[in-house]
Design a protein around this motif. Structure first.
Motif, PDB file in Angstrom:
ATOM      1  N   ASP A  90       0.682  -0.917   0.045  1.00 54.40           N
ATOM      2  CA  ASP A  90       0.265  -0.432   0.033  1.00 54.40           C
ATOM      3  C   ASP A  90       0.952   1.064  -0.053  1.00 54.40           C
ATOM      4  O   ASP A  90       2.027   1.088   1.114  1.00 54.40           O
ATOM      5  CB  ASP A  90      -0.744   0.223   1.468  1.00 54.40           C
ATOM      6  N   ILE A  91       0.566   1.801  -1.092  1.00 56.00           N
ATOM      7  CA  ILE A  91       2.309   2.680  -1.716  1.00 56.00           C
ATOM      8  C   ILE A  91       1.333   4.028  -1.501  1.00 56.00           C
ATOM      9  O   ILE A  91       0.775   3.664  -2.860  1.00 56.00           O
ATOM     10  CB  ILE A  91       2.504   2.840  -1.956  1.00 56.00           C
ATOM     11  N   PHE A  92       1.950   5.351  -1.625  1.00 57.70           N
ATOM     12  CA  PHE A  92       1.829   6.613  -2.573  1.00 57.70           C
ATOM     13  C   PHE A  92       2.940   6.788  -3.121  1.00 57.70           C
ATOM     14  O   PHE A  92       3.521   6.727  -2.594  1.00 57.70           O
ATOM     15  CB  PHE A  92       1.287   7.798  -1.164  1.00 57.70           C
ATOM     16  N   ILE A  93       2.726   7.331  -4.128  1.00 55.67           N
ATOM     17  CA  ILE A  93       3.622   7.126  -5.615  1.00 55.67           C
ATOM     18  C   ILE A  93       2.667   8.630  -6.350  1.00 55.67           C
ATOM     19  O   ILE A  93       1.425   8.494  -6.755  1.00 55.67           O
ATOM     20  CB  ILE A  93       3.550   5.611  -6.420  1.00 55.67           C
ATOM     21  N   GLN A 103      -5.918   4.327  -6.433  1.00 53.15           N
ATOM     22  CA  GLN A 103      -6.933   5.230  -5.947  1.00 53.15           C
ATOM     23  C   GLN A 103      -5.938   6.315  -6.223  1.00 53.15           C
ATOM     24  O   GLN A 103      -4.824   6.618  -5.577  1.00 53.15           O
ATOM     25  CB  GLN A 103      -7.060   5.010  -5.115  1.00 53.15           C
ATOM     26  N   ARG A 104      -6.473   7.416  -6.978  1.00 54.26           N
ATOM     27  CA  ARG A 104      -6.214   8.996  -6.988  1.00 54.26           C
ATOM     28  C   ARG A 104      -6.060   9.371  -5.909  1.00 54.26           C
ATOM     29  O   ARG A 104      -7.155   9.412  -5.118  1.00 54.26           O
ATOM     30  CB  ARG A 104      -6.864   9.481  -7.801  1.00 54.26           C
ATOM     31  N   GLU A 105      -5.354  10.290  -5.592  1.00 52.46           N
ATOM     32  CA  GLU A 105      -5.280  11.132  -4.137  1.00 52.46           C
ATOM     33  C   GLU A 105      -6.799  11.934  -4.338  1.00 52.46           C
ATOM     34  O   GLU A 105      -6.613  12.609  -4.978  1.00 52.46           O
ATOM     35  CB  GLU A 105      -3.970  11.804  -4.145  1.00 52.46           C
ATOM     36  N   GLY A 106      -6.903  12.014  -3.367  1.00 52.94           N
ATOM     37  CA  GLY A 106      -8.120  12.183  -1.952  1.00 52.94           C
ATOM     38  C   GLY A 106      -9.851  12.011  -3.940  1.00 52.94           C
ATOM     39  O   GLY A 106     -10.501  13.193  -3.771  1.00 52.94           O
ATOM     40  N   ASP A 109      -0.983  12.870 -16.191  1.00 53.04           N
ATOM     41  CA  ASP A 109      -0.977  14.074 -15.441  1.00 53.04           C
ATOM     42  C   ASP A 109      -0.039  13.792 -14.447  1.00 53.04           C
ATOM     43  O   ASP A 109      -1.046  14.916 -13.109  1.00 53.04           O
ATOM     44  CB  ASP A 109      -2.698  14.758 -15.398  1.00 53.04           C
ATOM     45  N   HIS A 110       0.631  12.710 -14.027  1.00 54.89           N
ATOM     46  CA  HIS A 110       1.492  13.223 -12.892  1.00 54.89           C
ATOM     47  C   HIS A 110       0.764  12.750 -11.778  1.00 54.89           C
ATOM     48  O   HIS A 110       1.265  13.386 -11.151  1.00 54.89           O
ATOM     49  CB  HIS A 110       2.165  14.193 -13.134  1.00 54.89           C
ATOM     50  N   ASP A 111      -0.760  12.404 -11.737  1.00 52.67           N
ATOM     51  CA  ASP A 111      -0.855  11.690 -10.949  1.00 52.67           C
ATOM     52  C   ASP A 111      -1.063  11.071  -9.412  1.00 52.67           C
ATOM     53  O   ASP A 111      -0.350   9.945  -9.679  1.00 52.67           O
ATOM     54  CB  ASP A 111      -2.100  11.429 -11.287  1.00 52.67           C
ATOM     55  N   PRO A 112      -1.306  12.141  -8.354  1.00 51.43           N
ATOM     56  CA  PRO A 112      -0.290  11.561  -7.036  1.00 51.43           C
ATOM     57  C   PRO A 112      -1.246  10.477  -6.926  1.00 51.43           C
ATOM     58  O   PRO A 112      -2.813  10.327  -6.993  1.00 51.43           O
ATOM     59  CB  PRO A 112      -0.751  12.715  -5.918  1.00 51.43           C
ATOM     60  N   HIS A 113      -0.935   9.214  -6.685  1.00 54.82           N
ATOM     61  CA  HIS A 113      -1.821   7.661  -6.362  1.00 54.82           C
ATOM     62  C   HIS A 113      -1.975   6.827  -5.114  1.00 54.82           C
ATOM     63  O   HIS A 113       0.064   6.425  -4.768  1.00 54.82           O
ATOM     64  CB  HIS A 113      -2.006   7.190  -7.619  1.00 54.82           C
TER      65      HIS A 113
END
Length: 126
Positions: free
Chosen positions: A47-50, A69-72, A88-92
């Motif tokens: 479970d990692i945020f990238i 999951q896209r951030e937020g 779109d350089h999506d934080p996820h």
């Protein structure tokens, strides 16, 4: 012509342990193709945020299950036959329920020494 096998890459500098799996880097910037091509194993329970600030990435799942999951935002299941593109350089968040194997393309190509930042900071080093 470039021909490489997973067997040739295993155990070399192109076989990168990123903490939650392996990134097998078939094509890198130095190969001159204009994109990078990797096979990445993501371990079950990850479970990692990238966020890739410098690269766009498309991933195609060939094995395993999880979700992105896209951030937020919205969450999408990942299973064999699923493609997701971070256009779109999506934080996820990337979560693996079972070991997942993804085939990825990066544009512009990665150099090969990039690593995911697993310290909880907001971005990877991509």
């Amino acid at each position: 012509m470039i021909v490489r096998t997973l067997r040739e890459i295993a155990g070399t500098e192109r076989d990168v342990n990123w903490g939650n799996g392996q990134s097998r880097r078939f094509l890198l910037e130095a190969d001159g193709m204009g994109f990078a091509f990797t096979e990445t194993l993501i371990l079950a329970g990850t479970d990692i945020f990238i966020q890739y600030r410098n690269h766009l990435e498309a991933c195609y799942c060939v094995e395993g299950e999880g979700e992105i999951q896209r951030e937020g935002g919205d969450t999408h299941p990942i299973a064999p036959g699923t493609l997701y593109a971070l256009n779109d350089h999506d934080p996820h968040y990337l979560r693996a329920w079972t070991d997942m194997r993804l085939i990825s393309v990066f544009n512009p190509p990665i150099k090969g020494n990039e690593r995911h930042n697993l310290s909880g900071d907001e971005t990877s080093s991509y």
